[in-house]
Structures are given as C-alpha cells and as structure tokens.
Design an enzyme around this catalytic site. Structure first.
Site, short mmCIF file in Angstrom:
data_model
loop_
_atom_site.label_atom_id
_atom_site.label_comp_id
_atom_site.label_asym_id
_atom_site.label_seq_id
_atom_site.Cartn_x
_atom_site.Cartn_y
_atom_site.Cartn_z
N HIS A 84 0.80 -1.33 0.00
CA HIS A 84 -0.04 -0.05 0.17
C HIS A 84 0.86 1.23 0.02
O HIS A 84 0.62 2.19 -0.82
CB HIS A 84 -1.21 0.05 1.23
CG HIS A 84 -2.21 -0.96 1.12
ND1 HIS A 84 -3.11 -1.11 2.02
CD2 HIS A 84 -2.64 -1.68 -0.08
CE1 HIS A 84 -3.84 -2.14 1.78
NE2 HIS A 84 -3.54 -2.33 0.47
N TYR A 94 -9.26 4.46 2.70
CA TYR A 94 -9.86 3.35 3.63
C TYR A 94 -11.18 3.57 3.88
O TYR A 94 -11.94 2.49 3.87
CB TYR A 94 -9.05 3.26 4.84
CG TYR A 94 -7.87 2.23 4.77
CD1 TYR A 94 -8.00 0.71 4.85
CD2 TYR A 94 -6.55 2.87 4.60
CE1 TYR A 94 -6.87 0.34 4.73
CE2 TYR A 94 -5.54 2.19 4.71
CZ TYR A 94 -5.44 0.46 4.52
OH TYR A 94 -4.53 -0.08 4.58
N GLU A 136 0.83 1.35 8.47
CA GLU A 136 1.28 2.16 7.13
C GLU A 136 1.93 3.35 7.54
O GLU A 136 2.98 3.85 7.15
CB GLU A 136 0.33 2.02 6.04
CG GLU A 136 0.05 0.95 5.42
CD GLU A 136 -1.41 0.78 4.58
OE1 GLU A 136 -2.06 1.87 4.48
OE2 GLU A 136 -1.86 -0.22 4.78
N ARG A 205 3.07 -0.72 -11.15
CA ARG A 205 3.63 -2.16 -10.82
C ARG A 205 4.88 -2.18 -10.12
O ARG A 205 5.64 -1.05 -9.86
CB ARG A 205 3.95 -2.90 -12.30
CG ARG A 205 2.70 -3.08 -13.28
CD ARG A 205 1.62 -4.08 -12.46
NE ARG A 205 0.41 -4.02 -13.55
CZ ARG A 205 -0.69 -3.33 -13.19
NH1 ARG A 205 -0.76 -2.38 -12.51
NH2 ARG A 205 -1.78 -3.64 -14.26
N GLY A 275 13.25 -18.28 -13.12
CA GLY A 275 13.02 -17.34 -13.97
C GLY A 275 13.28 -16.05 -13.63
O GLY A 275 14.42 -15.69 -13.23
N GLY A 277 12.25 -14.59 -11.04
CA GLY A 277 12.67 -14.36 -9.80
C GLY A 277 13.99 -14.25 -9.26
O GLY A 277 14.32 -13.90 -8.01
N LEU A 278 15.00 -14.23 -10.03
CA LEU A 278 16.39 -13.86 -9.81
C LEU A 278 16.60 -12.61 -9.45
O LEU A 278 17.68 -12.27 -8.80
CB LEU A 278 17.17 -14.52 -10.72
CG LEU A 278 17.50 -14.00 -12.04
CD1 LEU A 278 17.89 -12.57 -12.31
CD2 LEU A 278 18.21 -15.10 -12.92
N THR A 279 15.81 -11.83 -9.78
CA THR A 279 16.17 -10.29 -9.86
C THR A 279 16.32 -9.46 -8.43
O THR A 279 17.37 -8.87 -8.30
CB THR A 279 14.95 -9.31 -10.45
OG1 THR A 279 13.59 -9.75 -9.93
CG2 THR A 279 15.05 -9.64 -11.87
N PRO A 280 15.42 -10.11 -7.21
CA PRO A 280 16.15 -9.61 -6.02
C PRO A 280 17.22 -10.43 -5.23
O PRO A 280 17.98 -9.63 -4.34
CB PRO A 280 14.93 -9.81 -5.16
CG PRO A 280 13.91 -10.95 -5.91
CD PRO A 280 14.18 -10.56 -7.33
N PHE A 395 5.50 -12.64 -6.87
CA PHE A 395 5.12 -11.32 -7.80
C PHE A 395 3.68 -11.44 -7.85
O PHE A 395 3.07 -12.21 -8.44
CB PHE A 395 5.88 -11.40 -8.95
CG PHE A 395 7.24 -11.26 -8.88
CD1 PHE A 395 7.99 -10.82 -7.82
CD2 PHE A 395 8.29 -11.60 -9.71
CE1 PHE A 395 9.55 -10.74 -7.75
CE2 PHE A 395 9.68 -11.89 -9.93
CZ PHE A 395 10.02 -10.94 -8.46
#
Length: 403
Positions: A84, A94, A136, A205, A275, A277-280, A395
């Site tokens: 958020h 909210y 938050e 995104r 795939g 998912g290696l970016t972080p 993701f």
C-alpha cells in the site's frame, strides 16, 4: 468491538468460505462504478484475471477467522502495508473502501444481513482500517526520516537500458531533479507508474531492485511478456521494453518490501530462484559479496534455457571468483554443452542437491512463480527446514498459503 460483535463476525465465516469471491467481485464493481478514478490505483490486470478478488476474499476470511486476535495477522498486515505504501495509499481511501465493502456485504447477504451483522462488520472493518493505516503510517514515517527518503510519487529519468537476456532488460533509473535517493535493503522493490493509452489509465507495478544499494540510481530488470492475449501486467512490462527510451521520465515511489536480506546473518544463505525471480536475489548476492560475507552462499536457479538466463555471465564470474559460493543451474531444455558445464535438466529439484546447507540459522530465500515457490517450500520442509527459516516473494497478489 464488543464480544457479541466478534461472535457475529465468527458466525459469518462459513458464508465467506462459500461466497467470498462473489462478495469481493460485487465490491470492486460497486466501488469502481462510484469511483472510477480508483482504477488508476488498482492493478486492472489482476482485476481482469480475478487474482485481486480472490486475494481480497482470502484476506477478509482470514480476518474473520482471527477476529478474536487480529494481532496474529501482523505478518500479512506488514506485507500488505508495504504494498500500500508503494502505491501511495492514504487513510482517507480506507473510508471509501469501507463504505462500499459494507454496502456490498449488505447487498450480497440480502435479508440475512441483519442490522446486527452489518453493525458488527462496520466495527470490524474500522478496526482493520485503523490497524492497517496505523501500520502504514509507521512505514511512511520511516521513509521521511531516512537519508534521502521521500513519500509519494517522484519523477525519475531512465539513464540506461541494458539487455540481460532474450527476455529481460535492465533499466537504470536516476532522479529527474538530479538529487540523491535512499539506499534500498537488498530484496526490496519499487513501484513504477506509467500511463497506458490502451486503458486510458495510470497503472503502477512493483519491480524488484536488482542493483546493490546506492544513493545514485536504482536498477530494475523487467521481463518482456509474449503471447497473443496479454493482461495489463504484460502490457506494462512490454510498454517499458518497447516505449520507454533513455531520457524518458517515469514516476517511482521509495523502496519498500518485507522480503529483504537480514542484516544480522550469522549462518549460510541459500537463494532459490525461478525465471525472473532472480532479480531480488542478484541484489542480495552482490551485497553479501561486497561485505565479504563470512559464510557459505548457495544459489539454485531454474529457467527454460541459456538464452533466457539473465545475468548468467555476471553470476558465473562472481561464483568463479569466490570459493564460498556454490551455484546449481537447471534448464528445461539444456544443450549438450550446457550439460558439460554442469547444468541439470528439468524443473529445479532440491533432491538433486546433496550438499544443500542445513546448519542452524541458515536462511532460505525463494522467489519465482507461485507454483515454483510452493514446490520449493514443500521440498525444504520435507528436508527438515523450519518454516521460519524460509522467506519467499510472490510477484503479484499474495495467494500462496504456506503452512
């Protein structure tokens, strides 16, 4: 909330189990009819696929099931709270959501929605809204006091685009005002907002930061999506590939996310990626290498083939230059040359890795598609790994329930 109201909420659990998605679909349709401007805030790709409705139904059900002790949901509250904040959600929104959620409950339940039940859910929602917005607020506060931190959307400029594989391109992004940025914690993500002519909407995104912490730039590595029928998520990734050029301006929010490299690691680390998912993970690995991490690091990665294996040469160089790092690679369709280099064939399979570290305190970071995460989690549990030692990032809306 009174004890009677909590009992009424608990009594609605069977209804939510059976009709939760029906309720959330009705809610979103109702809210967007009255507030079409909120389509700029919500992920319309996940709306189209039904993922967002399912995720909300699961969240409402979990809240109802734990109404007597909502504190047990704090890990989920934290994960949603980071999302958020990345979207710049504010407390007043909210109230809009609450108004339409309560009205939807009343409309879906019909005569079964007695005044007592509606009053109970009104009180329950306000309790949840206070919990969420309060949490938050602490995240927003942390951004304002962090060095070079900020809240809300900030204009950035694309400084460089680098092709990492046939599908993945990296974007190096710097502040448009020439200023500095807060350094992220490896594993975190940023939200990026673009205007899509196809929808006549702004859409945001989240993309993991694939660079090491810096006060000069962020790097995100985005996979292009292929296929005749793409949802909005694919449209945005492809928009970045095809339309965003060096020098273009895009809006970002500050780094957030609960999937992050622990700062007090005193044991081996295992990265398991599928795939994109290696970016972080590449950010985490490079950060540990820069710090001369004293413990073994194991990286397992699975993808279709060499052509889509992003950062392969860079990873090979890191592994070959550090005797504390072990790497295992799985391709769906390896070539004979790949096999000679040690690449294994098929879906990433932990049973083929006899030397997987299992020392006390070892952390296991898993990132990739939902089906990938589920299999790796179950395989780790089967090997005796405690679930508290497994951290994962899915993701998109959180749909995975791992126990």
């Amino acid at each position: 909330m009174t004890s009677e109201q909590k009992q009424l909420i608990s009594a609605t659990v069977p209804v939510l189990k059976e009709n939760g998605v029906l309720l959330t679909k009705h809610f979103y349709n109702r809210m967007f009819t009255h507030h079409p401007e909120l389509k700029n805030l919500f992920n319309m790709g996940n709306q189209q696929s039904g993922k967002q409705q399912t995720a909300l139904a699961m969240a409402v059900l979990a809240y109802a099931e734990n109404i007597a002790n909502p504190g047990v949901l704090m890990p989920v509250v934290d994960r949603i709270g980071h999302k958020h904040v990345s979207l710049d959600v504010r407390p007043e929104q909210y109230q809009i959501v609450g108004r339409h959620l309560i009205a939807s409950i009343q409309e879906v339940l019909g005569d079964a929605g007695t005044p007592e039940i509606i009053d109970a859910w009104t009180a329950a929602y306000q309790q949840l809204a206070d919990l969420m917005s309060g949490h938050e607020a602490t995240i927003y506060q942390a951004k304002t006091v962090a060095q070079y931190g900020w809240t809300g959307w900030r204009p950035f400029k694309v400084k460089e685009k680098v092709k990492e594989s046939e599908e993945i391109t990296s974007f190096y992004i710097v502040p448009a005002d020439g200023g500095q940025i807060m350094a992220h914690i490896p594993g975190q993500y940023i939200s990026l907002r673009v205007f899509l002519l196809e929808l006549n909407l702004y859409q945001a995104r989240q993309y993991s930061i694939s660079s090491v912490p810096s006060q000069a730039y962020y790097r995100i590595s985005v996979k292009a999506e292929k296929g005749a029928s793409l949802d909005t998520n694919g449209l945005i990734s492809n928009h970045l590939h095809e339309c965003i050029k060096v020098g273009d301006i895009i809006d970002l929010t500050a780094p957030v996310g609960d999937f992050r490299l622990a700062e007090d690691l005193t044991a081996p680390v295992v990265f398991i990626s599928g795939g994109v998912g290696l970016t972080p993970m590449i950010s985490m690995l490079q950060n540990l290498v820069e710090k001369n991490f004293d413990y073994p690091i194991t990286w397992l990665h699975g993808c279709r083939n060499r052509s889509v294996h992003a950062f392969k040469n860079q990873l090979d160089e890191i592994v070959n230059g550090n005797d504390r790092i072990e790497q295992y690679v799985f391709y769906d369709t390896p070539t004979e040359m790949d096999k000679l280099e040690g690449v294994m064939e098929g879906f990433l399979d932990l049973s083929k890795i006899a030397a997987l570290p299992q020392f006390p305190g070892t952390k296991y970071y898993v990132c990739g598609p939902a089906v990938f995460i589920h299999k790796q989690y179950q395989d780790l549990i089967a090997r005796g790994i405690e679930k508290e030692s497994i951290l994962f990032e899915e993701f998109g809306p959180a749909l995975i329930q791992l126990n």
